[in-house]
Write a protein that holds these residues in place. Sequence first.
Motif, PDB file in Angstrom:
ATOM      1  N   LEU A 248      -1.813   1.102  -9.165  1.00 25.33           N
ATOM      2  CA  LEU A 248      -2.419   0.733 -10.445  1.00 25.33           C
ATOM      3  C   LEU A 248      -3.766   1.411 -10.688  1.00 25.33           C
ATOM      4  N   ILE A 249      -4.563   1.554  -9.634  1.00 23.38           N
ATOM      5  CA  ILE A 249      -5.916   2.074  -9.785  1.00 23.38           C
ATOM      6  C   ILE A 249      -6.004   3.504  -9.253  1.00 23.38           C
ATOM      7  N   ASP A 250      -6.536   4.396 -10.076  1.00 22.50           N
ATOM      8  CA  ASP A 250      -6.760   5.777  -9.657  1.00 22.50           C
ATOM      9  C   ASP A 250      -8.198   5.874  -9.140  1.00 22.50           C
ATOM     10  N   PHE A 251      -8.325   5.915  -7.814  1.00 23.69           N
ATOM     11  CA  PHE A 251      -9.655   5.927  -7.213  1.00 23.69           C
ATOM     12  C   PHE A 251     -10.281   7.321  -7.155  1.00 23.69           C
ATOM     13  N   SER A 252      -9.554   8.341  -7.582  1.00 28.52           N
ATOM     14  CA  SER A 252     -10.079   9.699  -7.505  1.00 28.52           C
ATOM     15  C   SER A 252     -11.276   9.919  -8.430  1.00 28.52           C
ATOM     16  N   GLY A 253     -11.417   9.062  -9.427  1.00 31.88           N
ATOM     17  CA  GLY A 253     -12.523   9.222 -10.372  1.00 31.88           C
ATOM     18  C   GLY A 253     -13.818   8.556  -9.947  1.00 31.88           C
ATOM     19  N   TYR A 254     -13.784   7.828  -8.847  1.00 36.08           N
ATOM     20  CA  TYR A 254     -14.996   7.150  -8.372  1.00 36.08           C
ATOM     21  C   TYR A 254     -15.757   8.046  -7.393  1.00 36.08           C
ATOM     22  N   ARG A 255     -17.073   7.903  -7.391  1.00 34.00           N
ATOM     23  CA  ARG A 255     -17.913   8.736  -6.523  1.00 34.00           C
ATOM     24  C   ARG A 255     -18.257   8.046  -5.208  1.00 34.00           C
ATOM     25  N   ARG A 256     -18.520   6.710  -5.283  1.00 38.89           N
ATOM     26  CA  ARG A 256     -18.935   5.986  -4.081  1.00 38.89           C
ATOM     27  C   ARG A 256     -18.102   4.714  -3.954  1.00 38.89           C
ATOM     28  N   ILE A 257     -17.078   4.783  -3.143  1.00 37.94           N
ATOM     29  CA  ILE A 257     -16.159   3.661  -2.944  1.00 37.94           C
ATOM     30  C   ILE A 257     -16.530   2.931  -1.657  1.00 37.94           C
ATOM     31  N   VAL A 258     -16.636   1.624  -1.753  1.00 35.49           N
ATOM     32  CA  VAL A 258     -16.914   0.801  -0.577  1.00 35.49           C
ATOM     33  C   VAL A 258     -15.756  -0.173  -0.381  1.00 35.49           C
ATOM     34  N   MET A 259     -15.219  -0.207   0.823  1.00 32.35           N
ATOM     35  CA  MET A 259     -14.163  -1.152   1.172  1.00 32.35           C
ATOM     36  C   MET A 259     -14.768  -2.214   2.090  1.00 32.35           C
ATOM     37  N   ILE A 260     -14.712  -3.466   1.678  1.00 29.87           N
ATOM     38  CA  ILE A 260     -15.229  -4.563   2.494  1.00 29.87           C
ATOM     39  C   ILE A 260     -14.047  -5.379   2.990  1.00 29.87           C
ATOM     40  N   GLY A 261     -13.765  -5.256   4.273  1.00 28.69           N
ATOM     41  CA  GLY A 261     -12.531  -5.731   4.875  1.00 28.69           C
ATOM     42  C   GLY A 261     -11.660  -4.505   5.098  1.00 28.69           C
ATOM     43  N   TYR A 262     -11.334  -4.219   6.334  1.00 27.57           N
ATOM     44  CA  TYR A 262     -10.627  -2.979   6.655  1.00 27.57           C
ATOM     45  C   TYR A 262      -9.134  -3.128   6.381  1.00 27.57           C
ATOM     46  N   PHE A 263      -8.704  -2.640   5.220  1.00 28.35           N
ATOM     47  CA  PHE A 263      -7.286  -2.631   4.865  1.00 28.35           C
ATOM     48  C   PHE A 263      -6.711  -1.293   5.338  1.00 28.35           C
ATOM     49  N   LYS A 264      -6.136  -1.285   6.517  1.00 28.81           N
ATOM     50  CA  LYS A 264      -5.718  -0.026   7.125  1.00 28.81           C
ATOM     51  C   LYS A 264      -4.694   0.740   6.283  1.00 28.81           C
ATOM     52  N   PRO A 265      -3.638   0.095   5.733  1.00 30.78           N
ATOM     53  CA  PRO A 265      -2.687   0.854   4.912  1.00 30.78           C
ATOM     54  C   PRO A 265      -3.350   1.495   3.690  1.00 30.78           C
ATOM     55  N   VAL A 266      -4.293   0.773   3.060  1.00 35.14           N
ATOM     56  CA  VAL A 266      -5.006   1.332   1.910  1.00 35.14           C
ATOM     57  C   VAL A 266      -5.889   2.486   2.360  1.00 35.14           C
ATOM     58  N   ALA A 267      -6.573   2.298   3.487  1.00 33.98           N
ATOM     59  CA  ALA A 267      -7.446   3.352   4.019  1.00 33.98           C
ATOM     60  C   ALA A 267      -6.652   4.619   4.312  1.00 33.98           C
ATOM     61  N   GLU A 268      -5.483   4.464   4.907  1.00 36.28           N
ATOM     62  CA  GLU A 268      -4.670   5.631   5.256  1.00 36.28           C
ATOM     63  C   GLU A 268      -4.226   6.396   4.006  1.00 36.28           C
ATOM     64  N   LYS A 269      -3.891   5.671   2.949  1.00 38.07           N
ATOM     65  CA  LYS A 269      -3.470   6.327   1.705  1.00 38.07           C
ATOM     66  C   LYS A 269      -4.645   7.030   1.026  1.00 38.07           C
ATOM     67  N   LEU A 270      -5.833   6.420   1.096  1.00 37.85           N
ATOM     68  CA  LEU A 270      -7.010   7.074   0.524  1.00 37.85           C
ATOM     69  C   LEU A 270      -7.338   8.349   1.296  1.00 37.85           C
ATOM     70  N   HIS A 271      -7.231   8.275   2.626  1.00 33.63           N
ATOM     71  CA  HIS A 271      -7.450   9.473   3.440  1.00 33.63           C
ATOM     72  C   HIS A 271      -6.450  10.576   3.072  1.00 33.63           C
ATOM     73  N   LYS A 272      -5.195  10.177   2.918  1.00 29.26           N
ATOM     74  CA  LYS A 272      -4.143  11.153   2.599  1.00 29.26           C
ATOM     75  C   LYS A 272      -4.405  11.825   1.264  1.00 29.26           C
ATOM     76  N   ALA A 273      -4.975  11.045   0.327  1.00 35.54           N
ATOM     77  CA  ALA A 273      -5.289  11.592  -0.997  1.00 35.54           C
ATOM     78  C   ALA A 273      -6.646  12.296  -1.013  1.00 35.54           C
ATOM     79  N   GLU A 274      -7.284  12.355   0.157  1.00 32.63           N
ATOM     80  CA  GLU A 274      -8.588  13.001   0.307  1.00 32.63           C
ATOM     81  C   GLU A 274      -9.643  12.364  -0.585  1.00 32.63           C
ATOM     82  N   ILE A 275      -9.602  11.038  -0.655  1.00 33.20           N
ATOM     83  CA  ILE A 275     -10.582  10.258  -1.412  1.00 33.20           C
ATOM     84  C   ILE A 275     -11.524   9.597  -0.413  1.00 33.20           C
ATOM     85  N   GLY A 276     -12.805   9.893  -0.519  1.00 38.38           N
ATOM     86  CA  GLY A 276     -13.779   9.367   0.422  1.00 38.38           C
ATOM     87  C   GLY A 276     -14.146   7.923   0.144  1.00 38.38           C
TER      88      GLY A 276
END
Length: 231
Positions: A92-120
């Motif tokens: 639902l959310i396209d995180f590629s447009g954000y500059r500074r993303i903070v994740m509070i609570g380590y959601f590993k599946p979400v983190a892995e997908k963000l890494h794969k999409a090269e989103i910091g």
Amino acid sequence: MEEPLKYLYKQYGFDGSEIKEIAVGEKYLAVLLTNGDMGVCAISKNRIEDDFAKIEKPNLELIAHRIFYTAWLNAMLNYENDYSDQKDILDLIDFSGYRRIVMIGYFKPVAEKLHKAEIGFSVFDLYKQDKEIVPMEMQREYVSGADAVILTATSIFNNTFRNIVCNTSPGACDIFVLGPSAILSKELMKYRNVKSVFGFIFPKEGVKALQVIREGGGTRSFNKFGSKVYI
């Protein structure tokens, strides 16, 4: 505004007469109502020893009661929304447009997908250890400069939600609350910058999920018995 559980208690109170069963496992507490609706809340290494079947009013100063009340609210409120459009957060959310993303609570599946999409992004977690988790003493600085925050729903019961939300920049940050513990109530949208809440619902009489939770299973064990939904 008050922290969410105290605020929601004023809106909805508590009535234990509709509770059919309470299941406490190693990782989650579940409340099953007589109408078949069920809500859960993560335990996050807290000790749960109370006999909730005898509680007339939850004491929201006690962490175990906050966990129980969160699960009860989920059972009572999460089924009142229209979930015809079922999508995961990254669908639902396209995180590629954000500059500074903070994740509070380590959601590993979400983190892995963000890494794969090269989103910091930067990640903080009270309970987990990982090489990419940033020290907690830096959280306030990171959150205040974030333009997107993926916020664990466990922040509601552990009473860190309000401080985190109030530390974000007004109108300059989008907050997405995430996790099976999420209370799917539009009341949460009244808090600063909260845009969406991603949670979980179970089928009526979620016997299989209830058994998994009772046996100590976590999110990955019971997610096949329900649906990821959002408001």
